[in-house]
Design a protein around this motif. Sequence first.
Motif, short mmCIF file in Angstrom:
data_model
loop_
_atom_site.label_atom_id
_atom_site.label_comp_id
_atom_site.label_asym_id
_atom_site.label_seq_id
_atom_site.Cartn_x
_atom_site.Cartn_y
_atom_site.Cartn_z
N SER A 87 0.85 -1.18 0.00
CA SER A 87 0.00 0.00 0.00
C SER A 87 0.89 1.24 0.00
O SER A 87 2.12 1.14 0.17
N ILE A 88 0.28 2.41 -0.15
CA ILE A 88 1.06 3.64 -0.16
C ILE A 88 1.77 3.86 1.16
O ILE A 88 2.91 4.32 1.21
N GLY A 89 1.15 3.45 2.27
CA GLY A 89 1.78 3.59 3.57
C GLY A 89 2.95 2.65 3.74
O GLY A 89 3.99 3.01 4.29
N GLU A 90 2.77 1.38 3.25
CA GLU A 90 3.85 0.41 3.34
C GLU A 90 5.04 0.82 2.47
O GLU A 90 6.19 0.66 2.87
N LEU A 91 4.77 1.37 1.28
CA LEU A 91 5.86 1.84 0.42
C LEU A 91 6.60 2.99 1.09
O LEU A 91 7.84 3.03 1.08
N ALA A 92 5.86 3.89 1.70
CA ALA A 92 6.48 5.03 2.38
C ALA A 92 7.38 4.54 3.52
O ALA A 92 8.50 5.03 3.70
N GLU A 93 6.90 3.54 4.28
CA GLU A 93 7.69 3.02 5.40
C GLU A 93 8.96 2.35 4.91
O GLU A 93 10.05 2.56 5.48
N ARG A 94 8.89 1.57 3.85
CA ARG A 94 10.06 0.89 3.32
C ARG A 94 11.09 1.89 2.77
O ARG A 94 12.29 1.66 2.83
N ALA A 95 10.62 2.99 2.22
CA ALA A 95 11.52 3.98 1.63
C ALA A 95 12.01 5.01 2.65
O ALA A 95 12.89 5.81 2.33
N GLY A 96 11.45 4.99 3.86
CA GLY A 96 11.82 6.00 4.85
C GLY A 96 11.28 7.37 4.49
O GLY A 96 11.90 8.39 4.81
N ALA A 97 10.14 7.40 3.82
CA ALA A 97 9.54 8.66 3.40
C ALA A 97 8.17 8.80 4.05
O ALA A 97 7.68 7.91 4.74
N THR A 98 7.53 9.93 3.83
CA THR A 98 6.19 10.15 4.34
C THR A 98 5.18 9.74 3.28
O THR A 98 5.48 9.69 2.08
N VAL A 99 3.96 9.45 3.73
CA VAL A 99 2.88 9.13 2.81
C VAL A 99 2.63 10.31 1.88
O VAL A 99 2.36 10.14 0.67
N LYS A 100 2.75 11.52 2.41
CA LYS A 100 2.53 12.73 1.59
C LYS A 100 3.53 12.79 0.44
O LYS A 100 3.18 13.14 -0.69
N THR A 101 4.80 12.41 0.72
CA THR A 101 5.83 12.42 -0.32
C THR A 101 5.52 11.40 -1.41
O THR A 101 5.61 11.70 -2.60
N VAL A 102 5.14 10.20 -0.99
CA VAL A 102 4.82 9.16 -1.97
C VAL A 102 3.64 9.58 -2.82
O VAL A 102 3.64 9.43 -4.05
N ARG A 103 2.61 10.13 -2.17
CA ARG A 103 1.42 10.56 -2.93
C ARG A 103 1.78 11.67 -3.92
O ARG A 103 1.26 11.71 -5.03
N PHE A 104 2.68 12.58 -3.50
CA PHE A 104 3.08 13.69 -4.37
C PHE A 104 3.70 13.17 -5.67
O PHE A 104 3.30 13.58 -6.78
N TYR A 105 4.65 12.24 -5.55
CA TYR A 105 5.31 11.71 -6.75
C TYR A 105 4.38 10.79 -7.54
O TYR A 105 4.45 10.74 -8.78
N SER A 106 3.52 10.09 -6.84
CA SER A 106 2.59 9.20 -7.53
C SER A 106 1.57 10.00 -8.33
O SER A 106 1.25 9.65 -9.48
N ASP A 107 1.06 11.09 -7.76
CA ASP A 107 0.10 11.94 -8.47
C ASP A 107 0.70 12.54 -9.73
O ASP A 107 -0.04 12.87 -10.67
N ARG A 108 2.01 12.70 -9.75
CA ARG A 108 2.68 13.27 -10.93
C ARG A 108 3.16 12.19 -11.90
O ARG A 108 3.90 12.48 -12.84
N GLY A 109 2.74 10.95 -11.66
CA GLY A 109 3.03 9.88 -12.59
C GLY A 109 4.46 9.38 -12.57
O GLY A 109 4.90 8.74 -13.53
N LEU A 110 5.19 9.65 -11.50
CA LEU A 110 6.59 9.25 -11.43
C LEU A 110 6.78 7.88 -10.78
O LEU A 110 7.87 7.31 -10.89
N LEU A 111 5.76 7.36 -10.09
CA LEU A 111 5.87 6.05 -9.45
C LEU A 111 4.93 5.06 -10.14
O LEU A 111 3.71 5.28 -10.19
N PRO A 112 5.48 3.98 -10.65
CA PRO A 112 4.63 3.00 -11.34
C PRO A 112 3.76 2.22 -10.35
O PRO A 112 4.22 1.81 -9.30
N GLU A 113 2.50 2.06 -10.71
CA GLU A 113 1.57 1.27 -9.87
C GLU A 113 1.59 -0.17 -10.34
O GLU A 113 1.56 -0.45 -11.54
N ALA A 114 1.60 -1.08 -9.36
CA ALA A 114 1.54 -2.50 -9.70
C ALA A 114 0.09 -2.93 -9.93
O ALA A 114 -0.19 -3.76 -10.80
N SER A 115 -0.81 -2.34 -9.17
CA SER A 115 -2.23 -2.71 -9.30
C SER A 115 -3.05 -1.75 -8.46
O SER A 115 -2.52 -0.80 -7.87
N ARG A 116 -4.36 -2.01 -8.43
CA ARG A 116 -5.28 -1.26 -7.58
C ARG A 116 -6.07 -2.27 -6.73
O ARG A 116 -6.40 -3.38 -7.19
#
Length: 312
Positions: free
Chosen positions: A8-37
């Motif tokens: 999930s977005i929270g689990e990815l943030a935890e593994r990367a040492g980032a915040t959920v807000k940071t992950v969502r920011f890059y994901s909203d801009r199409g920079l992070l590939p989604e595996a599924s929904r």
Amino acid sequence: MSHEAVWSIGELAERAGATVKTVRFYSDRGLLPEASRSGGGHRRYGPEALERLRLIRSLRALDLPLPEVRRVVEDEDAAGRVLEDAVAGRLRELGGELRALRWREAALRLVRECPPAQRAERLRLLGAVSTPPSTAPLVRFWRAWLPPRTPARAAAAFLEVAVPQPPDEPDPAQVLAFAHLHALTTAPCPPGRQPQPDVHRVAGAGGAALLYAGLAEAYELAGPHLRRGREPYAGEALDAYVAAYASAYGGRDTRDFRRVLAERLGAQPRLDRYWELAAVVWTPPGGPPEPTPGSADDWLRAALERDNARAA
């Protein structure tokens, strides 16, 4: 892809040492590939997104702008070249920023160290100069000083030796000198006075190219004598100096020409203050004064006068 490799977005943030807000920011801009929904439409990410996020954060830590980051992560075939270009561009920008900071630091030291009675005047001088300073006002001053229709190559060669480039790491004295140069070169020319001396203007546009090329050679020859503190004397540098004027006027270096030239030069307005200030800008902190075209011209004029007096 296995369930364990999808986060999930929270689990990815935890593994990367980032915040959920940071992950969502890059994901909203199409920079992070989604595996599924998920069934509820929530994003799920795999190891590729984790590696991409780590790369993005590394690039951002280098202060690369987001458009450059996008170019690096999206163009895999040219990623190396794109990254090199992006880093080189950012290094140039940082160099300019650091240069501006050094000038501000030296300007602040200048204000702090000066007597209180001088602070208002120094602040006025400094306030008129950009940071880091531009040489454009000095260039405009000299272009007005040069004879009309001076050939572009001759004008460029003259400007190269007449306009001091602001040092990257100035001391307060250099900052003050450049501020005075700015004030000097932007002040209105007194009414009725031509900026360029008659001895140069009468040479005409064609003669100007010969004159300034010859003067540059003479100044270069005089430079070592000034650095050694040698008294003016008749020699190769003076010969080149006189030859510059003779060629510009279509004449020859004769004793009569030297006498007339000395008289004409002595009657011309001088720019001593400009060259005094330029010498401060050119001279490294703590170093001996560097010869300038002005100090070289003074030395050569004195050599000419001594030579004329000896021959009289």
